[in-house]
Design a protein around this motif. Sequence first.
Motif, PDB file in Angstrom:
ATOM      1  N   GLY A 352     -16.407   9.818  -2.495  1.00  0.00           N
ATOM      2  CA  GLY A 352     -15.187   9.627  -1.719  1.00  0.00           C
ATOM      3  C   GLY A 352     -14.000   9.803  -2.641  1.00  0.00           C
ATOM      4  N   GLU A 353     -12.869   9.236  -2.252  1.00  0.00           N
ATOM      5  CA  GLU A 353     -11.691   9.322  -3.105  1.00  0.00           C
ATOM      6  C   GLU A 353     -11.633   8.093  -4.018  1.00  0.00           C
ATOM      7  N   ILE A 354     -11.207   8.323  -5.266  1.00  0.00           N
ATOM      8  CA  ILE A 354     -11.083   7.226  -6.226  1.00  0.00           C
ATOM      9  C   ILE A 354      -9.748   6.513  -5.994  1.00  0.00           C
ATOM     10  N   TRP A 355      -9.816   5.205  -5.724  1.00  0.00           N
ATOM     11  CA  TRP A 355      -8.613   4.378  -5.580  1.00  0.00           C
ATOM     12  C   TRP A 355      -8.581   3.414  -6.753  1.00  0.00           C
ATOM     13  N   VAL A 356      -7.377   3.137  -7.280  1.00  0.00           N
ATOM     14  CA  VAL A 356      -7.280   2.207  -8.409  1.00  0.00           C
ATOM     15  C   VAL A 356      -6.179   1.187  -8.178  1.00  0.00           C
ATOM     16  N   ARG A 357      -6.330   0.055  -8.852  1.00  0.00           N
ATOM     17  CA  ARG A 357      -5.335  -1.007  -8.791  1.00  0.00           C
ATOM     18  C   ARG A 357      -5.253  -1.665 -10.142  1.00  0.00           C
ATOM     19  N   GLY A 358      -4.069  -2.047 -10.569  1.00  0.00           N
ATOM     20  CA  GLY A 358      -3.907  -2.731 -11.850  1.00  0.00           C
ATOM     21  C   GLY A 358      -2.447  -2.703 -12.259  1.00  0.00           C
ATOM     22  N   GLU A 359      -2.098  -3.538 -13.227  1.00  0.00           N
ATOM     23  CA  GLU A 359      -0.679  -3.651 -13.588  1.00  0.00           C
ATOM     24  C   GLU A 359      -0.135  -2.395 -14.242  1.00  0.00           C
ATOM     25  N   GLN A 360      -0.998  -1.561 -14.808  1.00  0.00           N
ATOM     26  CA  GLN A 360      -0.526  -0.334 -15.451  1.00  0.00           C
ATOM     27  C   GLN A 360      -0.365   0.809 -14.448  1.00  0.00           C
ATOM     28  N   LEU A 386     -19.353   5.849  -7.776  1.00  0.00           N
ATOM     29  CA  LEU A 386     -19.769   4.842  -8.754  1.00  0.00           C
ATOM     30  C   LEU A 386     -21.283   4.711  -8.676  1.00  0.00           C
ATOM     31  N   ASP A 387     -21.962   4.590  -9.830  1.00  0.00           N
ATOM     32  CA  ASP A 387     -23.408   4.389  -9.754  1.00  0.00           C
ATOM     33  C   ASP A 387     -23.732   2.894  -9.779  1.00  0.00           C
ATOM     34  N   ALA A 388     -25.017   2.571  -9.728  1.00  0.00           N
ATOM     35  CA  ALA A 388     -25.437   1.174  -9.589  1.00  0.00           C
ATOM     36  C   ALA A 388     -24.962   0.309 -10.751  1.00  0.00           C
ATOM     37  N   GLU A 389     -24.758   0.912 -11.914  1.00  0.00           N
ATOM     38  CA  GLU A 389     -24.323   0.147 -13.081  1.00  0.00           C
ATOM     39  C   GLU A 389     -22.808   0.102 -13.226  1.00  0.00           C
ATOM     40  N   GLY A 390     -22.105   0.711 -12.273  1.00  0.00           N
ATOM     41  CA  GLY A 390     -20.647   0.679 -12.325  1.00  0.00           C
ATOM     42  C   GLY A 390     -20.011   1.834 -13.081  1.00  0.00           C
ATOM     43  N   TYR A 391     -20.798   2.859 -13.396  1.00  0.00           N
ATOM     44  CA  TYR A 391     -20.231   4.036 -14.076  1.00  0.00           C
ATOM     45  C   TYR A 391     -19.523   4.922 -13.054  1.00  0.00           C
ATOM     46  N   LEU A 392     -18.338   5.386 -13.439  1.00  0.00           N
ATOM     47  CA  LEU A 392     -17.516   6.188 -12.540  1.00  0.00           C
ATOM     48  C   LEU A 392     -17.734   7.677 -12.821  1.00  0.00           C
ATOM     49  N   PHE A 393     -18.051   8.411 -11.775  1.00  0.00           N
ATOM     50  CA  PHE A 393     -18.199   9.861 -11.887  1.00  0.00           C
ATOM     51  C   PHE A 393     -17.031  10.524 -11.170  1.00  0.00           C
ATOM     52  N   VAL A 394     -16.331  11.414 -11.875  1.00  0.00           N
ATOM     53  CA  VAL A 394     -15.163  12.076 -11.293  1.00  0.00           C
ATOM     54  C   VAL A 394     -15.545  13.510 -10.971  1.00  0.00           C
ATOM     55  N   SER A 395     -15.351  13.915  -9.715  1.00  0.00           N
ATOM     56  CA  SER A 395     -15.791  15.269  -9.351  1.00  0.00           C
ATOM     57  C   SER A 395     -14.655  16.290  -9.354  1.00  0.00           C
ATOM     58  N   GLY A 396     -13.412  15.830  -9.335  1.00  0.00           N
ATOM     59  CA  GLY A 396     -12.286  16.759  -9.356  1.00  0.00           C
ATOM     60  C   GLY A 396     -11.283  16.402  -8.278  1.00  0.00           C
ATOM     61  N   ARG A 397     -10.231  17.209  -8.181  1.00  0.00           N
ATOM     62  CA  ARG A 397      -9.185  16.922  -7.199  1.00  0.00           C
ATOM     63  C   ARG A 397      -9.742  17.095  -5.785  1.00  0.00           C
ATOM     64  N   ILE A 398      -9.359  16.181  -4.892  1.00  0.00           N
ATOM     65  CA  ILE A 398      -9.807  16.249  -3.500  1.00  0.00           C
ATOM     66  C   ILE A 398      -9.360  17.577  -2.873  1.00  0.00           C
ATOM     67  N   ASP A 399      -8.153  18.004  -3.252  1.00  0.00           N
ATOM     68  CA  ASP A 399      -7.605  19.254  -2.683  1.00  0.00           C
ATOM     69  C   ASP A 399      -8.483  20.459  -3.038  1.00  0.00           C
ATOM     70  N   ASP A 400      -9.267  20.335  -4.096  1.00  0.00           N
ATOM     71  CA  ASP A 400     -10.083  21.462  -4.540  1.00  0.00           C
ATOM     72  C   ASP A 400     -11.434  21.521  -3.837  1.00  0.00           C
ATOM     73  N   VAL A 401     -11.739  20.486  -3.065  1.00  0.00           N
ATOM     74  CA  VAL A 401     -13.027  20.454  -2.370  1.00  0.00           C
ATOM     75  C   VAL A 401     -13.129  21.659  -1.432  1.00  0.00           C
ATOM     76  N   ILE A 402     -14.302  22.285  -1.434  1.00  0.00           N
ATOM     77  CA  ILE A 402     -14.538  23.454  -0.587  1.00  0.00           C
ATOM     78  C   ILE A 402     -15.221  22.972   0.698  1.00  0.00           C
ATOM     79  N   VAL A 403     -14.612  23.297   1.838  1.00  0.00           N
ATOM     80  CA  VAL A 403     -15.220  22.876   3.102  1.00  0.00           C
ATOM     81  C   VAL A 403     -15.904  24.094   3.725  1.00  0.00           C
TER      82      VAL A 403
END
Lengths: 500, 101
Positions: A352-360, A386-403
Motif C-alpha cells: 500500500g502507501e507508506i504513511w509516517v508520523r513523528g516530530e521530524q 512491512l514484513d512480520a518483523e517490522g522491516y519496511l520494503f519500499v517499492s517506489g513512487r505510487i505515481d510510477d505504479v503500472i496499472v
Amino acid sequence: MNVMMLMEMASGAMGERVGVQCDDDCWTYEDLFQGAGRLAAQVRESGAEHVAILDESSPAVPLALFGAAWAGKPFVPLNYRLTGPELDALIERITPAVLVTDAARAKELEGRAGLDVINRDDFLGTARSDATLPAPDWSMEPEDIAILLFTSGTTGAPKAAVLRHKHMVSYILGSVEFMGASEEDAALVSVPPYHVAGMAAILSSVYAGRRIVQLARFAPDHWIEVAERTGVTNAFVVPTMLQRIVAEIDDKARKPPSALRSLAYGGGKMPLPVIDRAMQIFPPSVDFTNAYGLTETSSTIAVLGPDDHRVAAFNDDPDVKRRLGSAGKPLPGVEVEIRDENGKAVPLGESGEIWVRGEQVSGEYLGRGSLLVEGGWFPTNDGGSLDAEGYLFVSGRIDDVIVRGGENLSPGEIEDVLHEHAAVGDCAVVGIPDEEWGEGVAAAIVLKRQVEASELQDWVKQHLRSSRVPQLIEFWDELPYNETGKLLRRKVREALGSAS
Amino acid sequence: MELKAGSRLKSGVCDTQVMVIAAPVDDLDLTCGGAALVDVAGDAPGGAIDADHKNGTQIGKRYVNEDATLELLCTKPGEGSLALGGAPLTLKEAKALPSSD
C-alpha cells in the motif's frame, strides 16, 4: 528551538575540534560559531528575508546555514546546475534575499532586483574577520523556518519543502548522540547542499562532533582519493555513486579507503547486486547502513543497520536474505503505517502507501500548507509493505505504479529481477499506453554484455507472473539520472511510450 | 513557572543550561542544584548548591520526570542536578543508532 543551538553546544564543548574541512581549508567549531554570528549581523543589516546559496559544497554552506538560523531567516540552498529561466523563477520566489555564490555567477547576478549578491570568498572573509560578534540572541521559536528546499521538479514546477527548526532539531536529537564521534572521525559529504541529505549530514556531524570533509563534485576516483588522504571514517552516498565506486574499485583494482568504517546510502533504490558486491569488496569491518527518507521528513525515517546487512547478506533463508533490499526499521521517534487508497491500514505483509508520523515529519510546501492529515500522519506517495518483523520494503513512487488490466504492477519489483540477470548493468521499467490493457510494461536496459530481448523476457517470466513481462525492451547506452542520482522516469516513459 | 518547547533556562546556582523539549502545561517547580531555574537571559541569583542536588548535568543528555511528560536537553553542563517538585529528573536512555548521514 533553533539549529544554531546545536552549533553553540558543539562550539562550547569542543570548540577546538575541526568541524569542516574543504581541501586544506579547516574550520573549528569555534570558527564556525563565530562566523555564523558575523554573517547573521550582515544578513540582518541587509534586510533580506532569505539566505540563499548557489554553490558547490564549501565551508560557506554550513556558515550560511547557521548564519541564517542566527539571523532568523530561512536558508535556501539552490541547485547550481539550474540555469537561466529556471533559476530566475526560484530567485523571484525568495527575494529580498542574500545570495552567496562563486565569483563568475556573482558577476552575472550583480544588480538583480531584491538580491544582495555576495562572492563566496568575501563571505568567508567576513566569517573570519575580527568584526564584533552579536549577542547570541537567535529566536527559539520552534515554528520558525530553518530550511527551504526546492524539489527537483521532475514532475512539474519545483515546490519549496518547508523544514522548520522543530523538525530539524527533533531529527538530530532523536538520531544523533551529542559528541558521539571521536576526534579522529570524519564524514565525507559528497551530496550537494540542495539535497536534504546534504543538510542532514551537516547537522548530524556537527552534533556528533565529527569532522565534515566536503567533496565539491563527485567522481569515483576523487572520492576514493580524498577519503584516503583525509582519513575519512564515515560516508554517505546515493546508489549511483556506490555503483560507480564499486566499478572503480573492481575495474581499476583500487583499494577502498583504509580508515573507512561506516558507509551509509540512500536517496534512491539500491540495486541488490551493487550492495552485494560492495559488501564483498569493502573489508568486513565496514558497517553498511541503508537510510530511507524524504525531503518532507527532514531526511532519514528508517534504517537498515550494519548487523541487518551482515545477517541478510550471508543467509540462506530467503525471507531474511530479502531484507537486504529493505529500508530496515523506523527510527525510534517515527511511526510507519501501510494504508490503502482510502487511507485504511492494510493487513501486515500487504502492499500500500507508506504513511509516517513523528516530530521530524514536516509534510509541508510553501504556499500549499501542510499535507499532514488527522493525527499528524503524512502520506509519502511511496509504495511499500512491512514484513512480520517490522522491516519496511519500499517499492517506489505510487505515481510510477503500472496499472495493467486492473492489476497494479510495481516497476521496482520487475527492475529487481532484471538487475539479477548477469547481462543487465542498469534498467528502468515504466508503463506505456496499451490499447488492450490500458497500460503495458516496457523496459529500458543498459547491457553489460550482449543478450536478446527474448532472453530477458523469459527471465522475468521465470521469476514473476507473466503480466510482469516487459512487452517492449529497448537497449540504451545509459539511463537518464539527475545529478543526485534520481532516475528521470518521465523521460524513460516518454521515450518508450513514443516507441511503442 | 510555565514552560514552552524551545524555551531556554539556566540554573541560578551553577553553569547548567537547558532547553525544553516537552513540558506539561502546568505551573512547574523546576530546580537545578536546589534553586529555581531562571530564564537564560535573566539574572542568576547565585548562592550555594544544595548538597542533595549536586550530581551534575551532562551536555547533550536528556532529562525526564517519572512519567516523561517533562523533557529537558542539557545544553551546558554544571554541578547541580535537575529536579521537579524536589524529585530528581533522570537520564533518558537513548537507543544507539547507526550513523545514517
